[in-house]
Design a protein around this motif. Structure first.
Motif, PDB file in Angstrom:
ATOM      1  N   ASN A 191       0.805  -1.221   0.000  1.00  0.00           N
ATOM      2  CA  ASN A 191       0.000   0.000   0.000  1.00  0.00           C
ATOM      3  C   ASN A 191       0.832   1.263   0.000  1.00  0.00           C
ATOM      4  OD1 ASN A 191       0.844  -0.556   2.647  1.00  0.00           O
ATOM      5  ND2 ASN A 191      -0.906   0.501   3.551  1.00  0.00           N
ATOM      6  N   SER A 224      -1.570   2.615   7.371  1.00  0.00           N
ATOM      7  CA  SER A 224      -1.809   3.820   6.550  1.00  0.00           C
ATOM      8  C   SER A 224      -1.561   5.087   7.343  1.00  0.00           C
ATOM      9  CB  SER A 224      -3.252   3.812   6.016  1.00  0.00           C
ATOM     10  OG  SER A 224      -4.194   3.795   7.082  1.00  0.00           O
ATOM     11  N   LYS A 241      -1.838   3.902   1.187  1.00  0.00           N
ATOM     12  CA  LYS A 241      -3.238   3.622   0.882  1.00  0.00           C
ATOM     13  C   LYS A 241      -3.917   2.821   1.991  1.00  0.00           C
ATOM     14  CE  LYS A 241      -2.779   5.608  -3.130  1.00  0.00           C
ATOM     15  NZ  LYS A 241      -3.408   6.912  -3.388  1.00  0.00           N
ATOM     16  N   ASP A 242      -5.249   2.826   1.951  1.00  0.00           N
ATOM     17  CA  ASP A 242      -6.048   2.094   2.931  1.00  0.00           C
ATOM     18  C   ASP A 242      -5.699   0.612   2.922  1.00  0.00           C
ATOM     19  OD1 ASP A 242      -8.664   2.036   4.688  1.00  0.00           O
ATOM     20  OD2 ASP A 242      -8.862   0.407   3.231  1.00  0.00           O
ATOM     21  N   GLU A 243      -5.511   0.074   4.117  1.00  0.00           N
ATOM     22  CA  GLU A 243      -5.036  -1.302   4.245  1.00  0.00           C
ATOM     23  C   GLU A 243      -5.995  -2.313   3.610  1.00  0.00           C
ATOM     24  OE1 GLU A 243      -3.685   1.003   7.974  1.00  0.00           O
ATOM     25  OE2 GLU A 243      -5.533   0.773   6.802  1.00  0.00           O
TER      26      GLU A 243
END
Length: 577
Positions: A191, A224, A241-243
């Motif tokens: 991410n 994040s 980014k969002d997990e």
């Protein structure tokens, strides 16, 4: 920019980069103990050995941080140390050819002096020796910036000669030895992307094909929240980014490649409200992420929260999913028996189980790890003996009647002046926890060495600033007397609780209960440690460097051989009966 892909190891079978490309290789062979054909076995067993938040603890950690409490009234067990960890891993692997050792981040960073003095190169070398196969990155892998993380992966030296900022790179090379060759294991960072074009920093996934025919896909991600807990300059140009969204994306890609057994290595965690090897209720960030991660994922191995648990938590389809964490500092290893159905290639979750194993010090330490540490102790000499400042008298932890100490004030001053956070916005007030001051600073010949300073602050905490209201600051003062900088006050011992503190001045001006102030402290205290829970209410955290570096910089800037540091009067706290 193109992603940095890890090297293929001889025992690795498949490497899936962030774009989803799968590369084939070979795995080690094994003969089942019962000599039954592998094809006739309905279930395949894979051993996963997981470690998290090692933080460069090559030597056995000391104090309460060097024990594990089994619970049930049993005494705490001394645990940890890289040489003991290596032996335990070998014992756990014994007789199991299909074994794979994984990490979930913060394997380096915020490390003790033996590792920190060499940019954590000794820890990477030790992890290579103890057989780490794969790891997610953690937020502390970004402590010195993402370029340094890539160096940890690929190898190479920092050209800092005898050591900038009390550190040295490639110490062995300086003495005619070999350069730092980097990690033999692969780091995953699914991410983490370059903001400009969305290309990944490192590989997102890895697929391992085992001798028994099973294929397991791994996805690695970091919290994040990383941008708020590391120095901004080190991750400039990166997006986190969002997990759950990223895991779901790559799980779908793995399934499209025919991979059904999927394990997430996640540097984000939670708690389970139980002893080191149990689980009552999964809580914290891991709970929310688990609830949003696709049922295609079979196991989530976590880190970051330094907790120890072994849970079965429901996925979005209501099916039990293993979620684990192995504490910190290499005191535990999570031994996971990953059971895979031969017909479907998917994980049999009911049969899959985990056990957190204590890394006791009753085994024979691994000689190769011991030799490595001995070598770096030799290299450490010039750094440990480096003069970082001068003092004109002993500076001690002993307190006056008001609870104020010269060393506590000095350390609080160093936090308030720490440019790794103060450089991004002035700090109005700084605090120090007395329990974090582990030694006095003797005058000796007047020169303060780095080793002496490190003995004062050996925990490798990092300095943090948060925003608090004046009312919250007053509650902190009411909770107990802490070494403080930028603030003076009076405490009346006989006054009722909640009304003992008065005449609070910040920078010479009366404390405004409604005003917002920027407050600094080490991460342990500012997260609510030592019972100072009001600190946890602070907002907008900025994370700086390691506290010992701020302390060393403060001494260097405020003393010289001809003008040693002079202890200011202990007049920040006035005590009345």
């Amino acid at each position: 920019m193109t992603p940095i892909l890890g090297r293929l190891r001889p025992r690795a079978a498949l490497l899936a980069a962030a774009a989803g490309t799968v590369l084939a290789a070979t795995a080690m062979t094994a003969v089942p103990a019962d000599a039954v054909s592998i094809k006739s076995q309905p279930l395949r067993h894979i051993q996963l050995l997981a470690v998290n938040d090692f933080h460069g603890n090559l030597e056995p950690p000391t104090g309460s941080g060097g024990t594990v409490s089994p619970g049930g009234g049993r005494p705490a067990v001394p645990a940890g140390g890289a040489a003991y960890l290596s032996t335990h891993l070998k014992q756990l692997r014994s007789g199991k050819k299909d074994s794979f050792t994984i990490g979930t981040g913060d394997m380096i960073g915020a490390s003790p002096l033996l590792s920190a003095a060499f940019h954590d190169e000794p820890t990477i070398e030790a992890l290579n020796l103890l057989g780490l196969d794969l790891s997610a990155v953690g937020n502390h892998e970004f402590d010195e910036g993402y370029a340094e993380l890539l160096r940890m992966q690929k190898g190479g030296c920092i050209r800092d000669k005898d050591g900038a900022q009390n550190q040295n790179s490639c110490a062995a090379k300086d003495l005619g030895g070999k350069r730092f060759r980097g990690a033999k294991f692969d780091y995953l960072a699914g991410n983490v992307e370059f903001t400009a074009d969305g290309t990944p920093l490192m590989a997102a996934t890895h697929v391992e094909k085992f001798h028994n025919g099973a294929k397991v896909g791994f996805i690695g991600i970091v919290t994040s929240s990383t941008p708020s807990i590391v120095t901004a300059s080190g991750i400039k140009g990166l997006s986190f980014k969002d997990e759950a969204e990223v895991v779901n994306k790559y799980a779908a890609q793995l399934q499209a490649k025919g991979i059904e057994a999927i394990v997430v290595l996640m540097h984000e965690g939670g708690s389970a409200g139980s002893a080191y090897n149990g689980c009552s209720t999964l809580g914290g960030a891991a709970r929310g992420i688990n609830a949003n991660v696709t049922p295609a994922v079979d196991v989530i191995v976590t880190g970051h929260s330094h907790s120890a648990f072994n849970c079965k938590a429901a996925d979005p389809a209501g099916n039990p999913r293993l979620v684990t964490q192995a504490g910190n500092y290499g005191r535990l290893v999570t031994d996971i028996d990953l059971v895979i159905d031969r017909r479907t290639g998917d994980v049999d979750r009911q049969a899959t189980a985990a056990n957190n194993v204590i890394v006791t010090r009753t085994v024979t330490p691994d000689a190769k790890i011991t030799d490595l540490m001995d070598r770096y102790r030799t290299y450490l000499g010039p750094i440990a003996n480096k003069t970082i400042g001068y003092i004109g008298s002993d500076i001690t932890r002993s307190t006056n009647a008001a609870g104020e100490s010269a060393l506590g004030d000095l350390l609080a001053d160093s936090v308030r002046a720490d440019q790794s956070i103060a450089g991004r916005g002035p700090i109005d007030i700084a605090f120090m926890n007395p329990g974090g001051i582990r030694a006095d600073l003797p005058r000796g010949d007047g020169a303060v060495t780095y080793e002496e300073a490190f003995a004062v602050q050996p925990f490798s905490n990092y300095n943090v600033s948060k925003t608090f209201t004046g009312e919250q600051v007053k509650r902190i003062l009411e909770a107990g007397r802490l070494p403080v900088s930028g603030l003076t006050y009076t405490v009346t011992a006989s006054a009722p609780a909640g009304n003992r503190v008065s005449n609070v001045l910040v920078g010479g001006q009366p404390l405004d209960l409604a005003k917002k102030y920027r407050v600094g402290a080490n991460n342990f205290l500012i997260e609510g440690g030592d019972g100072y829970t009001t600190f946890a209410e602070g907002t907008d955290p900025l994370y700086g460097g390691v506290d010992i570096d701020g302390f060393a910089s403060f001494l260097a800037a405020n003393s010289s051989a001809s003008a040693p540091y002079v202890v200011p009067p202990l007049d920040r706290i006035t005590r009345l009966p």
